[in-house]
Design a protein around this motif. Structure first.
Motif, PDB file in Angstrom:
ATOM      1  N   MET A 281      39.779  34.929  45.119  1.00  0.00           N
ATOM      2  CA  MET A 281      40.229  34.981  46.498  1.00  0.00           C
ATOM      3  C   MET A 281      41.374  34.004  46.721  1.00  0.00           C
ATOM      4  SD  MET A 281      38.262  37.051  48.261  1.00  0.00           S
ATOM      5  CE  MET A 281      37.451  38.185  47.157  1.00  0.00           C
ATOM      6  N   GLY A 282      42.327  34.375  47.494  1.00  0.00           N
ATOM      7  CA  GLY A 282      43.489  33.533  47.716  1.00  0.00           C
ATOM      8  C   GLY A 282      43.175  32.331  48.584  1.00  0.00           C
TER       9      GLY A 282
ATOM     10  N   VAL B  44      33.166  39.759  56.479  1.00  0.00           N
ATOM     11  CA  VAL B  44      33.593  40.593  55.349  1.00  0.00           C
ATOM     12  C   VAL B  44      34.202  39.759  54.226  1.00  0.00           C
ATOM     13  CG1 VAL B  44      33.901  42.739  56.639  1.00  0.00           C
ATOM     14  CG2 VAL B  44      35.795  41.109  56.475  1.00  0.00           C
ATOM     15  N   ASP B  45      34.809  38.627  54.583  1.00  0.00           N
ATOM     16  CA  ASP B  45      35.388  37.774  53.533  1.00  0.00           C
ATOM     17  C   ASP B  45      34.304  37.285  52.576  1.00  0.00           C
ATOM     18  OD1 ASP B  45      37.865  38.076  54.635  1.00  0.00           O
ATOM     19  OD2 ASP B  45      37.885  36.136  55.648  1.00  0.00           O
TER      20      ASP B  45
ATOM     21  N   ALA C 213      33.013  40.217  50.492  1.00  0.00           N
ATOM     22  CA  ALA C 213      33.975  40.605  49.455  1.00  0.00           C
ATOM     23  C   ALA C 213      33.966  39.604  48.302  1.00  0.00           C
ATOM     24  CB  ALA C 213      35.378  40.696  50.066  1.00  0.00           C
TER      25      ALA C 213
ATOM     26  N   ILE D 270      30.886  40.093  46.145  1.00  0.00           N
ATOM     27  CA  ILE D 270      31.010  41.291  45.297  1.00  0.00           C
ATOM     28  C   ILE D 270      31.909  40.977  44.103  1.00  0.00           C
ATOM     29  CG2 ILE D 270      31.866  43.658  45.186  1.00  0.00           C
ATOM     30  CD1 ILE D 270      31.139  43.881  48.201  1.00  0.00           C
ATOM     31  N   ARG D 271      33.068  40.388  44.387  1.00  0.00           N
ATOM     32  CA  ARG D 271      34.016  40.045  43.315  1.00  0.00           C
ATOM     33  C   ARG D 271      33.335  39.160  42.261  1.00  0.00           C
ATOM     34  NH1 ARG D 271      39.569  38.355  42.728  1.00  0.00           N
ATOM     35  NH2 ARG D 271      40.112  39.917  44.296  1.00  0.00           N
TER      36      ARG D 271
ATOM     37  N   ARG E 179      30.235  38.837  41.697  1.00  0.00           N
ATOM     38  CA  ARG E 179      28.972  39.440  41.231  1.00  0.00           C
ATOM     39  C   ARG E 179      27.805  38.482  41.445  1.00  0.00           C
ATOM     40  NH1 ARG E 179      30.034  44.076  37.827  1.00  0.00           N
ATOM     41  NH2 ARG E 179      32.254  44.291  37.382  1.00  0.00           N
TER      42      ARG E 179
ATOM     43  N   PRO F  51      25.734  49.952  48.612  1.00  0.00           N
ATOM     44  CA  PRO F  51      26.417  51.200  48.999  1.00  0.00           C
ATOM     45  C   PRO F  51      26.150  51.590  50.460  1.00  0.00           C
ATOM     46  CG  PRO F  51      25.455  51.432  46.823  1.00  0.00           C
ATOM     47  CD  PRO F  51      24.942  50.132  47.373  1.00  0.00           C
TER      48      PRO F  51
ATOM     49  N   LEU G  75      28.180  49.193  52.725  1.00  0.00           N
ATOM     50  CA  LEU G  75      29.612  49.523  52.699  1.00  0.00           C
ATOM     51  C   LEU G  75      29.894  50.816  53.468  1.00  0.00           C
ATOM     52  CD1 LEU G  75      30.466  48.634  48.982  1.00  0.00           C
ATOM     53  CD2 LEU G  75      30.849  47.248  51.030  1.00  0.00           C
ATOM     54  N   ALA G  76      29.000  51.788  53.317  1.00  0.00           N
ATOM     55  CA  ALA G  76      29.185  53.039  54.061  1.00  0.00           C
ATOM     56  C   ALA G  76      29.137  52.777  55.563  1.00  0.00           C
ATOM     57  CB  ALA G  76      28.125  54.053  53.648  1.00  0.00           C
TER      58      ALA G  76
END
Lengths: 351, 128
Positions: B1-2, B88-89, B92, B95-96, B98, B109, B112-113
């Protein structure tokens, strides 16, 4: 011609000098439709003598105020256009390059004007499309195969980077780097990238990479009376897996509502596949195409976020760019649908 | 992440979030946006020669109308709560890296849906 925009006042002299014309006048310059990233200007010219003797219509392609991080500059795009033309791809013939800013303030090149319409929505909604859709898809297949015949040994394209061991892993790495530069996290895209990474053995191609257009889609080619006249916009081209271009062309986000017509919203896949394979002399990896379709949705989702970010925090006032971010959710929906379909047992793309 | 994103996150105060929520819940704002859109559609859109710009403005007004009147914020917060993350940050990043636990991974899933459906409710309700 009088009344030219100030930036174009030195253009006629430059053209005459570069072409060796005895006489050259620019009769009109008109900005062409489209081009959020680049601008295209239609030049009506009268030329006598020199290498463009008798030319009537030309196109000047230059930078637009906004750009996308991964796009090439005009010098690189000109070299790509030359390589494609030399390989027999249907493109506008490139004539002249001005890499500096001294003529019109931005780098540009001059190429032939090709007839036809390029607006994607007009093409996919043409009432006559059912009559020529398959033939057009076949033409796209042939042209794409010709592009893919250009290999990394082409020295004129040695400036194109060749990062990573293969296109699939390079694309995942590039996508993550692009995500890191965004203002907000993108959980769906992160999930899709992990999913692709976990299945690299299913879609990674270990053959040498070839030249891929990387934006080969409806909207980036011209159609005149149902016939393909030119493949446009080479600013994203690079070395990759041929399945990337096929997955991009067939991605749902580029069907413009004609979702049943897998090839760019214009036709089914059969005619495209037959023509591509005949020209390329090898079969399409249909399994890999499915995974590259997921990548296509990821790439467009990231670009749409980049465009939105440029408008919302980058100081560019543009409603078009600001609205781009609202497209992202559709690409995310497509990513999840593709993943579901592949996990459910789909074995051959495109989907 | 930046690093820029991490810095942005620290600047999000609870007060700012509350103020933003107030603006979203203001019925006057919703009515004004609807009125602007109706005026545009009725008296301006058909008269203009610049159909492309008019179409973009119409789409922007429609999105604004749905954002103000809709449930994007609450739907997003509900989906995030189901995932066990505040924003969401953070989701995310997990997830990245793991770092989701087994339950979160199983549920991902669906979460996210739901997040996508919330966004589509303002941008493309027919794709929900």
């Amino acid at each position: 011609m009088t009344g030219l925009l100030p930036r174009f006042t030195g253009l006629a002299d430059w053209l005459a000098d570069q072409t060796g014309a005895d006489a050259l006048t620019i009769d009109s310059i008109t900005k062409m439709a489209g081009g959020a990233i680049q601008e295209n200007w239609h030049l009506e010219v009268t030329i006598s003598g020199g290498r463009l003797d008798g030319a009537g219509a030309l196109v000047l392609r230059t930078d637009a105020p906004s750009s996308v991080g991964e796009s090439h500059g005009r010098t690189a795009e000109y070299a790509l256009l030359q390589a494609a033309f030399a390989a027999g791809v249907a493109v506008a013939r490139p004539h002249l390059l001005a890499p500096g800013r001294d003529v019109i303030g931005t780098p540009f090149f001059i190429m032939d004007h090709r007839p036809g319409k390029g607006q994607a929505r007009k093409i996919v909604r043409d009432p006559a499309l059912p009559e020529y859709g398959d033939a057009l898809a076949a033409a796209l297949g042939r042209e794409m195969a010709r592009i893919h015949s250009i290999g990394t040994c082409d020295e004129s394209l040695s400036f194109l980077p060749l990062s990573g061991d293969n296109a699939a892993e390079a694309q995942i790495a590039d996508s993550r780097a692009a995500l890191d530069a965004l203002d907000s996290g993108q959980p769906v895209t992160e999930y899709a990238l992990n999913w692709l990474e976990d299945r690299l053995d299913e879609w990674r191609c270990d053959r040498p990479r070839v030249l891929c257009h990387r934006d080969f889609r409806t909207g980036n080619y011209l159609v005149d009376k149902g016939r393909l006249t030119a493949v446009l916009d080479w600013e994203f081209a690079g070395w990759s897996d041929p399945a990337e271009d096929i997955g991009w062309l067939c991605a749902r986000c580029w069907r413009f509502g004609n979702d049943e017509q897998l090839v760019g919203g214009i036709a089914g896949f059969a005619a495209f596949r037959k023509a591509y394979e005949a020209e390329a002399g090898r079969a399409i990896d249909l399994r890999a195409v499915m995974y590259w379709q997921v990548i296509a949705e990821i790439r467009w989702a990231i670009i749409s976020r980049q465009q939105e970010q440029r408008a919302l925090s980058g100081g560019e006032t543009s409603l078009e760019l600001a609205l781009s971010g609202y497209l992202t959710a559709e690409m995310e929906r497509n990513m999840l649908d593709l993943i579901t379909a592949i996990e459910a047992g789909a074995t051959e793309g495109p989907l | 992440m930046g690093p820029g994103r991490k810095m942005d996150k620290t600047m999000k105060t609870e007060a700012a979030k509350t103020e933003a929520a107030k603006r979203r819940d203001d019925p006057g704002t919703a009515a004004l946006v609807s009125a602007v859109r109706a005026e545009f559609e009725t008296n301006i859109r058909g008269e203009t020669e610049n159909r492309y710009s008019a179409a973009m403005i119409a789409r922007a007004l429609l999105i604004l109308e749905r954002r103000v009147a809709g449930t994007l914020y609450t739907d997003t917060q509900q989906a995030l709560a189901d995932s066990g993350f505040d924003d969401v940050d953070a989701l995310a990043l997990a997830i990245r890296n793991r770092t989701l636990n087994a339950d979160q991974q199983t549920d991902l899933p669906r979460v996210l849906a739901a997040l996508v459906a919330a966004q589509l409710s303002v941008s493309a309700p027919d794709r929900r």
